[in-house]
Design a protein around this motif. Sequence first.
Motif, PDB file in Angstrom:
ATOM      1  N   ALA A 124     -14.788  -1.466 -13.838  1.00 48.00           N
ATOM      2  CA  ALA A 124     -16.144  -1.097 -14.277  1.00 48.00           C
ATOM      3  C   ALA A 124     -16.863  -0.231 -13.261  1.00 48.00           C
ATOM      4  O   ALA A 124     -18.089  -0.192 -13.218  1.00 48.00           O
ATOM      5  CB  ALA A 124     -16.987  -2.349 -14.589  1.00 48.00           C
ATOM      6  N   ALA A 126     -17.266  -0.702 -10.196  1.00 48.96           N
ATOM      7  CA  ALA A 126     -18.122  -1.573  -9.402  1.00 48.96           C
ATOM      8  C   ALA A 126     -17.850  -1.493  -7.912  1.00 48.96           C
ATOM      9  O   ALA A 126     -18.383  -2.284  -7.148  1.00 48.96           O
ATOM     10  CB  ALA A 126     -17.940  -3.019  -9.873  1.00 48.96           C
ATOM     11  N   THR A 132     -22.602  -4.789 -10.197  1.00 50.91           N
ATOM     12  CA  THR A 132     -22.015  -4.062 -11.318  1.00 50.91           C
ATOM     13  C   THR A 132     -20.802  -4.803 -11.867  1.00 50.91           C
ATOM     14  O   THR A 132     -20.609  -4.891 -13.086  1.00 50.91           O
ATOM     15  CB  THR A 132     -21.610  -2.632 -10.897  1.00 50.91           C
ATOM     16  OG1 THR A 132     -22.753  -1.988 -10.333  1.00 50.91           O
ATOM     17  CG2 THR A 132     -21.106  -1.825 -12.064  1.00 50.91           C
ATOM     18  N   PHE A 133     -19.963  -5.354 -10.990  1.00 48.54           N
ATOM     19  CA  PHE A 133     -18.770  -6.077 -11.432  1.00 48.54           C
ATOM     20  C   PHE A 133     -19.171  -7.281 -12.277  1.00 48.54           C
ATOM     21  O   PHE A 133     -18.642  -7.503 -13.364  1.00 48.54           O
ATOM     22  CB  PHE A 133     -17.929  -6.511 -10.232  1.00 48.54           C
ATOM     23  CG  PHE A 133     -16.798  -7.433 -10.609  1.00 48.54           C
ATOM     24  CD1 PHE A 133     -15.695  -6.948 -11.304  1.00 48.54           C
ATOM     25  CD2 PHE A 133     -16.826  -8.777 -10.278  1.00 48.54           C
ATOM     26  CE1 PHE A 133     -14.650  -7.792 -11.665  1.00 48.54           C
ATOM     27  CE2 PHE A 133     -15.792  -9.626 -10.629  1.00 48.54           C
ATOM     28  CZ  PHE A 133     -14.693  -9.127 -11.327  1.00 48.54           C
ATOM     29  N   TRP A 134     -20.148  -8.065 -11.803  1.00 47.33           N
ATOM     30  CA  TRP A 134     -20.542  -9.270 -12.530  1.00 47.33           C
ATOM     31  C   TRP A 134     -21.237  -8.920 -13.846  1.00 47.33           C
ATOM     32  O   TRP A 134     -21.080  -9.622 -14.843  1.00 47.33           O
ATOM     33  CB  TRP A 134     -21.433 -10.157 -11.655  1.00 47.33           C
ATOM     34  CG  TRP A 134     -20.657 -10.647 -10.451  1.00 47.33           C
ATOM     35  CD1 TRP A 134     -20.872 -10.311  -9.159  1.00 47.33           C
ATOM     36  CD2 TRP A 134     -19.521 -11.508 -10.473  1.00 47.33           C
ATOM     37  NE1 TRP A 134     -19.937 -10.918  -8.345  1.00 47.33           N
ATOM     38  CE2 TRP A 134     -19.093 -11.661  -9.140  1.00 47.33           C
ATOM     39  CE3 TRP A 134     -18.811 -12.169 -11.472  1.00 47.33           C
ATOM     40  CZ2 TRP A 134     -18.012 -12.444  -8.778  1.00 47.33           C
ATOM     41  CZ3 TRP A 134     -17.722 -12.949 -11.112  1.00 47.33           C
ATOM     42  CH2 TRP A 134     -17.331 -13.080  -9.781  1.00 47.33           C
ATOM     43  N   ALA A 136     -20.445  -6.356 -15.688  1.00 54.59           N
ATOM     44  CA  ALA A 136     -19.354  -5.972 -16.591  1.00 54.59           C
ATOM     45  C   ALA A 136     -18.653  -7.231 -17.112  1.00 54.59           C
ATOM     46  O   ALA A 136     -18.274  -7.305 -18.291  1.00 54.59           O
ATOM     47  CB  ALA A 136     -18.358  -5.069 -15.892  1.00 54.59           C
ATOM     48  N   CYS A 137     -18.506  -8.242 -16.259  1.00 56.56           N
ATOM     49  CA  CYS A 137     -17.886  -9.513 -16.697  1.00 56.56           C
ATOM     50  C   CYS A 137     -18.751 -10.187 -17.750  1.00 56.56           C
ATOM     51  O   CYS A 137     -18.240 -10.697 -18.754  1.00 56.56           O
ATOM     52  CB  CYS A 137     -17.671 -10.454 -15.496  1.00 56.56           C
ATOM     53  SG  CYS A 137     -16.378  -9.910 -14.366  1.00 56.56           S
ATOM     54  N   ALA A 139     -20.788  -8.779 -19.773  1.00 58.49           N
ATOM     55  CA  ALA A 139     -20.800  -7.978 -20.998  1.00 58.49           C
ATOM     56  C   ALA A 139     -19.480  -8.071 -21.728  1.00 58.49           C
ATOM     57  O   ALA A 139     -19.367  -7.628 -22.881  1.00 58.49           O
ATOM     58  CB  ALA A 139     -21.116  -6.522 -20.662  1.00 58.49           C
ATOM     59  N   THR A 141     -16.558  -6.632 -20.891  1.00 58.97           N
ATOM     60  CA  THR A 141     -15.855  -5.355 -20.903  1.00 58.97           C
ATOM     61  C   THR A 141     -14.887  -5.282 -19.723  1.00 58.97           C
ATOM     62  O   THR A 141     -15.034  -6.003 -18.741  1.00 58.97           O
ATOM     63  CB  THR A 141     -16.838  -4.186 -20.845  1.00 58.97           C
ATOM     64  OG1 THR A 141     -16.106  -2.961 -20.854  1.00 58.97           O
ATOM     65  CG2 THR A 141     -17.683  -4.218 -19.600  1.00 58.97           C
ATOM     66  N   ASP A 142     -13.888  -4.414 -19.839  1.00 60.09           N
ATOM     67  CA  ASP A 142     -12.993  -4.223 -18.701  1.00 60.09           C
ATOM     68  C   ASP A 142     -13.402  -3.016 -17.885  1.00 60.09           C
ATOM     69  O   ASP A 142     -12.784  -2.669 -16.883  1.00 60.09           O
ATOM     70  CB  ASP A 142     -11.529  -4.092 -19.158  1.00 60.09           C
ATOM     71  CG  ASP A 142     -11.299  -2.851 -20.005  1.00 60.09           C
ATOM     72  OD1 ASP A 142     -12.246  -2.093 -20.220  1.00 60.09           O
ATOM     73  OD2 ASP A 142     -10.147  -2.671 -20.438  1.00 60.09           O
ATOM     74  N   GLY A 143     -14.445  -2.334 -18.282  1.00 57.18           N
ATOM     75  CA  GLY A 143     -15.010  -1.260 -17.505  1.00 57.18           C
ATOM     76  C   GLY A 143     -14.424   0.114 -17.731  1.00 57.18           C
ATOM     77  O   GLY A 143     -14.685   1.025 -16.974  1.00 57.18           O
ATOM     78  N   CYS A 144     -13.609   0.286 -18.778  1.00 51.31           N
ATOM     79  CA  CYS A 144     -12.996   1.599 -19.010  1.00 51.31           C
ATOM     80  C   CYS A 144     -14.004   2.631 -19.401  1.00 51.31           C
ATOM     81  O   CYS A 144     -14.932   2.483 -20.056  1.00 51.31           O
ATOM     82  CB  CYS A 144     -11.930   1.506 -20.091  1.00 51.31           C
ATOM     83  SG  CYS A 144     -10.491   0.560 -19.524  1.00 51.31           S
TER      84      CYS A 144
END
Length: 144
Positions: A124, A126, A132-134, A136-137, A139, A141-144
């Motif tokens: 993501a 991050a 940002t990483f948390w 994305a978790c 949400a 999503t895998d951040g692509c």
Amino acid sequence: GVLDEHVQFLKRRHLCMLLICGSEGGEMTLLPKDEEREPIRFSTSQGQLIVFRHDKMTYSYQPRSSNDVVLQAWILSEPDQLQNLKLETTNQAFKDEIIGLLTGPKTPEGPQIDAIGLAVMFPAGADGVKDTFWAACMAGTDGC
């Protein structure tokens, strides 16, 4: 290594004890390590304790049944006592040989340092961005 430990065990065996726990009988042959002496053969039975000098002879046991149970133990001599010696030389190849490094790359000469690196990449985008990483978790999503 393991082989050296086993060889040391073989060298340290002095007294062998065999307790025939369950048996329908059999034959024991004590084989002197001195080839000038004759082997000693005798019948065995349940409950017998056979003790002999393993450093002077070995044995062969032929049970009458495959269901025999024999307990074997040894009395060992004291292990060799090693002394720590300080190796005072600047010849690194000699030091490698002493500690058993006979194959593989040679130890470099001169001063040495340990270089350790660590890198982490987060999905993501991050990397280096707080939360940002948390996010994305949360949400999903895998951040692509």
